[in-house]
Design an enzyme around this catalytic site. Structure first.
Site, PDB file in Angstrom:
ATOM      1  CB  SER A 158      -0.902   0.024   1.239  1.00 18.26           C
ATOM      2  OG  SER A 158      -1.580   1.263   1.366  1.00 18.26           O
ATOM      3  CE1 TYR A 191      -4.343  -2.091   4.585  1.00 13.58           C
ATOM      4  CE2 TYR A 191      -3.468   0.127   4.272  1.00 13.58           C
ATOM      5  CZ  TYR A 191      -3.915  -1.076   3.745  1.00 13.58           C
ATOM      6  OH  TYR A 191      -3.921  -1.244   2.376  1.00 13.58           O
TER       7      TYR A 191
END
Length: 239
Positions: free
Chosen positions: A137, A150
């Site tokens: 990401s 995350y």
């Protein structure tokens, strides 16, 4: 003989796009999901020759079983796409909203999962001089993302990508993609972020699952690229 790819998290928006792209390019594909037997099996039925394997990537035993079932069915393994991941929106300033259960869960799936699959697949990939591609990401590159756990899990995945590339080369190449905002069913209702990306990203549009699949397919063809992370973010990393 066709090349074979194992795609984890294959029932979500990005996973589905990767599976469809590889299948269209002539690959045989094993789709993985967890507790998605019905949708996963249906997706596999729609792609000639594909199979679905329900398994939890956070379990080393389940990862081993998944890889073995893929090799037993197809006879080889040329690529692993570690796409399985979990996310939840938690404001970064709200540290108390992150309990131990959530922290452990997100690390187990997003970081330990790719590690489990890499260990299970390495011998088979070495035989085909294959590749591992980790779906990380943009939050692993810059301090952003749906939550701090995350972002930390994805930063760890990017470092794992580099470490594995050094450790498993030259037989196995290991690379990563780092999507920014990608318009999927999971993120479609994130209205504020959608608006920000559409207005501020240099590409001036939202990202699609097909954008990620395009880069994954490209990496699979790059024999002299390893240990690399490619942002798929419309230029958001420049802001």
């Amino acid at each position: 003989m066709k090349k074979v790819a194992l795609v984890t998290g294959a029932c979500g928006g990005i996973g589905q796009a990767i599976v469809r792209r590889l299948h269209a390019e002539g690959w045989d594909v094993a789709l993985n999901g967890f507790n998605t037997q019905e949708s996963g099996s249906q997706a596999a039925l729609e792609l000639t020759g594909a199979i679905y394997i329900d398994a939890d990537v956070s379990s080393s035993a389940e990862a081993q079983r998944m890889v073995q079932e893929t090799v037993t069915h197809f006879g080889r393994l040329d690529a692993v796409i570690n796409n399985a991941g979990v996310a939840k929106q938690i404001p970064h300033a709200d540290l108390d909203a992150v309990d131990d259960e959530f922290w452990d869960f997100i690390m187990a799936v997003n970081l330990k999962g790719p590690w489990n699959i890499a260990r299970a697949a390495r011998a088979h990939l070495a035989q085909t001089r294959g590749q591992i591609i980790n779906n990380a990401s943009l939050a692993g590159l810059v301090p952003s993302g749906s939550s701090i756990p995350y972002a930390v899990s994805k930063a760890g995945l990017l470092h794992l990508t580099q470490l594995l590339a050094k450790s498993l080369g030259p037989e196995i190449r290991v690379n990563a993609v780092a999507p920014g905002y990608i318009d999927t069913p999971l993120t479609h209702d994130w209205a504020e972020l959608r608006e920000y990306v559409a207005e501020n990203a240099p590409a001036k549009r939202l990202g699609s699952p097909e954008d990620v699949a395009e880069v994954v397919h490209g990496l699979l063809q790059m024999d002299y690229v390893t240990g690399t992370t490619i942002p798929v973010a419309g230029g958001l990393q420049l802001l």
